[in-house]
Design a protein around this motif. Structure first.
Motif, PDB file in Angstrom:
ATOM      1  N   TRP A 325       0.817  -1.204   0.000  1.00 28.28           N
ATOM      2  CA  TRP A 325       0.000   0.000   0.000  1.00 28.28           C
ATOM      3  C   TRP A 325       0.863   1.272   0.000  1.00 28.28           C
ATOM      4  N   PHE A 326       2.011   1.218   0.673  1.00 26.58           N
ATOM      5  CA  PHE A 326       2.877   2.393   0.757  1.00 26.58           C
ATOM      6  C   PHE A 326       3.369   2.824  -0.626  1.00 26.58           C
ATOM      7  N   SER A 327       3.902   1.904  -1.377  1.00 27.33           N
ATOM      8  CA  SER A 327       4.412   2.271  -2.695  1.00 27.33           C
ATOM      9  C   SER A 327       3.278   2.565  -3.667  1.00 27.33           C
ATOM     10  N   ALA A 328       2.180   1.809  -3.578  1.00 29.15           N
ATOM     11  CA  ALA A 328       1.049   2.043  -4.481  1.00 29.15           C
ATOM     12  C   ALA A 328       0.498   3.452  -4.290  1.00 29.15           C
ATOM     13  N   VAL A 329       0.300   3.846  -3.049  1.00 32.80           N
ATOM     14  CA  VAL A 329      -0.230   5.172  -2.738  1.00 32.80           C
ATOM     15  C   VAL A 329       0.757   6.257  -3.159  1.00 32.80           C
ATOM     16  N   TYR A 330       2.011   6.058  -2.847  1.00 28.41           N
ATOM     17  CA  TYR A 330       3.037   7.064  -3.138  1.00 28.41           C
ATOM     18  C   TYR A 330       3.102   7.367  -4.631  1.00 28.41           C
ATOM     19  N   TRP A 331       3.250   6.330  -5.451  1.00 30.40           N
ATOM     20  CA  TRP A 331       3.404   6.559  -6.886  1.00 30.40           C
ATOM     21  C   TRP A 331       2.107   6.995  -7.531  1.00 30.40           C
ATOM     22  N   PHE A 332       0.978   6.536  -7.020  1.00 32.01           N
ATOM     23  CA  PHE A 332      -0.312   6.970  -7.541  1.00 32.01           C
ATOM     24  C   PHE A 332      -0.449   8.492  -7.479  1.00 32.01           C
ATOM     25  N   HIS A 333      -0.027   9.071  -6.379  1.00 31.87           N
ATOM     26  CA  HIS A 333      -0.186  10.509  -6.213  1.00 31.87           C
ATOM     27  C   HIS A 333       0.688  11.315  -7.173  1.00 31.87           C
ATOM     28  N   HIS A 334       1.725  10.705  -7.700  1.00 28.10           N
ATOM     29  CA  HIS A 334       2.601  11.440  -8.615  1.00 28.10           C
ATOM     30  C   HIS A 334       2.349  11.094 -10.079  1.00 28.10           C
ATOM     31  N   GLU A 335       1.604  10.042 -10.318  1.00 25.48           N
ATOM     32  CA  GLU A 335       1.277   9.649 -11.688  1.00 25.48           C
ATOM     33  C   GLU A 335      -0.144  10.035 -12.084  1.00 25.48           C
ATOM     34  N   SER A 336      -1.048  10.123 -11.115  1.00 28.62           N
ATOM     35  CA  SER A 336      -2.453  10.381 -11.412  1.00 28.62           C
ATOM     36  C   SER A 336      -2.697  11.855 -11.725  1.00 28.62           C
ATOM     37  N   GLY A 337      -3.541  12.083 -12.722  1.00 29.07           N
ATOM     38  CA  GLY A 337      -3.943  13.443 -13.050  1.00 29.07           C
ATOM     39  C   GLY A 337      -4.849  14.063 -12.007  1.00 29.07           C
ATOM     40  N   ARG A 338      -5.227  13.286 -10.999  1.00 28.36           N
ATOM     41  CA  ARG A 338      -6.144  13.783  -9.971  1.00 28.36           C
ATOM     42  C   ARG A 338      -5.534  14.913  -9.137  1.00 28.36           C
ATOM     43  N   TYR A 339      -4.218  14.982  -9.062  1.00 26.39           N
ATOM     44  CA  TYR A 339      -3.577  15.943  -8.166  1.00 26.39           C
ATOM     45  C   TYR A 339      -2.753  16.998  -8.904  1.00 26.39           C
ATOM     46  N   ARG A 340      -2.869  17.062 -10.211  1.00 25.79           N
ATOM     47  CA  ARG A 340      -2.060  18.008 -10.983  1.00 25.79           C
ATOM     48  C   ARG A 340      -2.793  19.336 -11.135  1.00 25.79           C
ATOM     49  N   VAL A 341      -3.052  19.956 -10.006  1.00 25.96           N
ATOM     50  CA  VAL A 341      -3.857  21.167  -9.972  1.00 25.96           C
ATOM     51  C   VAL A 341      -3.239  22.297 -10.796  1.00 25.96           C
ATOM     52  N   ASP A 342      -1.918  22.332 -10.876  1.00 28.71           N
ATOM     53  CA  ASP A 342      -1.265  23.416 -11.614  1.00 28.71           C
ATOM     54  C   ASP A 342      -1.520  23.345 -13.113  1.00 28.71           C
ATOM     55  N   SER A 343      -1.978  22.200 -13.594  1.00 29.50           N
ATOM     56  CA  SER A 343      -2.226  22.051 -15.032  1.00 29.50           C
ATOM     57  C   SER A 343      -3.693  22.287 -15.398  1.00 29.50           C
ATOM     58  N   TRP A 344      -4.549  22.554 -14.399  1.00 29.32           N
ATOM     59  CA  TRP A 344      -5.974  22.723 -14.662  1.00 29.32           C
ATOM     60  C   TRP A 344      -6.268  24.147 -15.111  1.00 29.32           C
ATOM     61  N   ASP A 345      -7.264  24.303 -15.962  1.00 22.22           N
ATOM     62  CA  ASP A 345      -7.700  25.641 -16.374  1.00 22.22           C
ATOM     63  C   ASP A 345      -8.259  26.419 -15.186  1.00 22.22           C
TER      64      ASP A 345
END
Length: 361
Positions: A325-345
């Motif tokens: 769970w540690f690695s899955a959660v960690y990499w998910f947050h850096h690969e998922s578009g869910r958290y890339r707020v700086d790229s949103w209109d």
């Protein structure tokens, strides 16, 4: 460093982790693995989202793969039968969509729509077969996914899962009220509520489904097992808060550990981020110690009987997945578009949501 030394798909790329979010111990001591069913999982969950009308077709086409919801589950429930992993992944994707609907009902001031949905989800949880054709796709999709989960381990596990998820629904209702009133919970109140809104015990229950083994209460409630389970989930919830802090500040959120620390403890934002990192790092070190105790406990279960050995093996497999769970959660947050707020209109409106989702207008 990249999550994988070798690409597992054409879309897997090296990810640069921002210094404020970088945890070298995760990158070095928690190797990342994916269930071999993952490519098929991604394809089938994408199709399921479309079939159940949980996301508009254009959103699925543009965002579903980039959100990487299936990566998160495929990195967690290693060893699960393909069918079980598919049911878990579809349920997880539903959970993210539900979270987005909850957020949009708050943003668009739709208390009546939320109240109605809350009651319908409680009803579908208790009788999923009666809600498979519900007019609200979110309710019908929930009924479908829960009904499939209920097919694996039997009535006692199902009743426990339902009990745990009823509590999650009510926790979301408390969050709804806090956010609509602008109430920032104290740090202590937030941490207690977060264990429910993050669904700590739901993801832990599903570890048994993945292992194909319902654990007796004496094992699930044993301090060695429970501490390892809790620390793995606390890490995930608090790391999520750290990564989603910019998104939630932009959206005038009140439910985030960092926001509670600033509001109630008088910390600056920089100090709050430092406090969150300290708590997260303590979860990691605490888990490494708890993992050893949980594995010793598993060894003690392997008495001279077939049943004891099977139970011991199941606990060991589950504890190994707590580590995943540690690695899955960690990499998910850096690969998922869910958290890339700086790229949103619009930093307050995620591009992957239907901003006019079903509900009270």
């Amino acid at each position: 460093m990249p999550a994988f030394p070798h690409s597992t798909s054409p879309t897997t790329i090296a990810v640069a982790v921002p210094p404020a979010l970088c945890l070298p111990v995760i990158e070095t001591a928690f190797p990342r693995r994916l269930h071999p069913y993952w490519p098929r999982l991604q394809e089938k969950t994408r199709s399921w989202l479309l079939e159940k009308r949980l996301m508009p077709a254009d959103k699925v086409e543009e965002h579903a793969d980039g959100l990487r919801y299936t990566d998160l589950m495929a990195g967690y429930y290693l060893g699960a039968p393909d069918e079980a992993l598919q049911a878990i992944a579809d349920y997880s994707a539903w959970f993210f969509v539900w979270d987005d609907r909850h957020d949009r009902d708050i943003v668009h001031h739709r208390p009546g729509a939320w109240r109605k949905l809350r009651l319908q989800l409680h009803a579908a949880l208790d009788a999923p077969g009666h809600h498979l054709h519900h007019s609200d796709p979110l309710v019908a999709g929930f009924a479908d996914s829960v009904g499939r989960l209920y097919a694996f381990l039997g009535e006692r596990w199902n009743a426990r899962f339902a009990r745990h998820f009823h509590a999650v629904i009510e926790a979301y209702d408390r969050e709804f009220r806090n956010r609509t009133r602008g109430t920032v919970p104290t740090v202590e109140a937030y941490l207690e509520l977060r264990r429910l809104t993050f669904a700590h015990w739901i993801w832990t229950d599903l570890l048994e489904l993945g292992a194909g083994y319902e654990l007796p209460d004496a094992v699930r409630k044993h301090p060695a097992y429970r501490r390892a389970a809790l620390l793995s989930q606390e890490f995930a919830a608090w790391y999520n808060d750290l990564c989603s802090l910019p998104k939630e500040i932009a959206g005038d959120e009140v439910h985030n550990l960092g926001i509670s620390l600033v509001h109630h403890e008088g910390l600056t934002l920089e100090e709050a981020i430092g406090d969150m990192r300290r708590r997260i790092e303590e979860c990691i070190s605490g888990f490494l110690a708890a993992e050893k105790q949980a594995l010793r406990f598993a060894d003690s279960l392997a008495v001279v009987s077939v049943e004891g050995k099977e139970l011991s093996d199941a606990v060991k497999a589950i504890v190994a997945n707590m580590r995943n769970w540690f690695s899955a959660v960690y990499w998910f947050h850096h690969e998922s578009g869910r958290y890339r707020v700086d790229s949103w209109d619009d930093r307050s409106t995620p591009p992957y949501v239907d901003n006019e989702a079903a509900g009270e207008k």
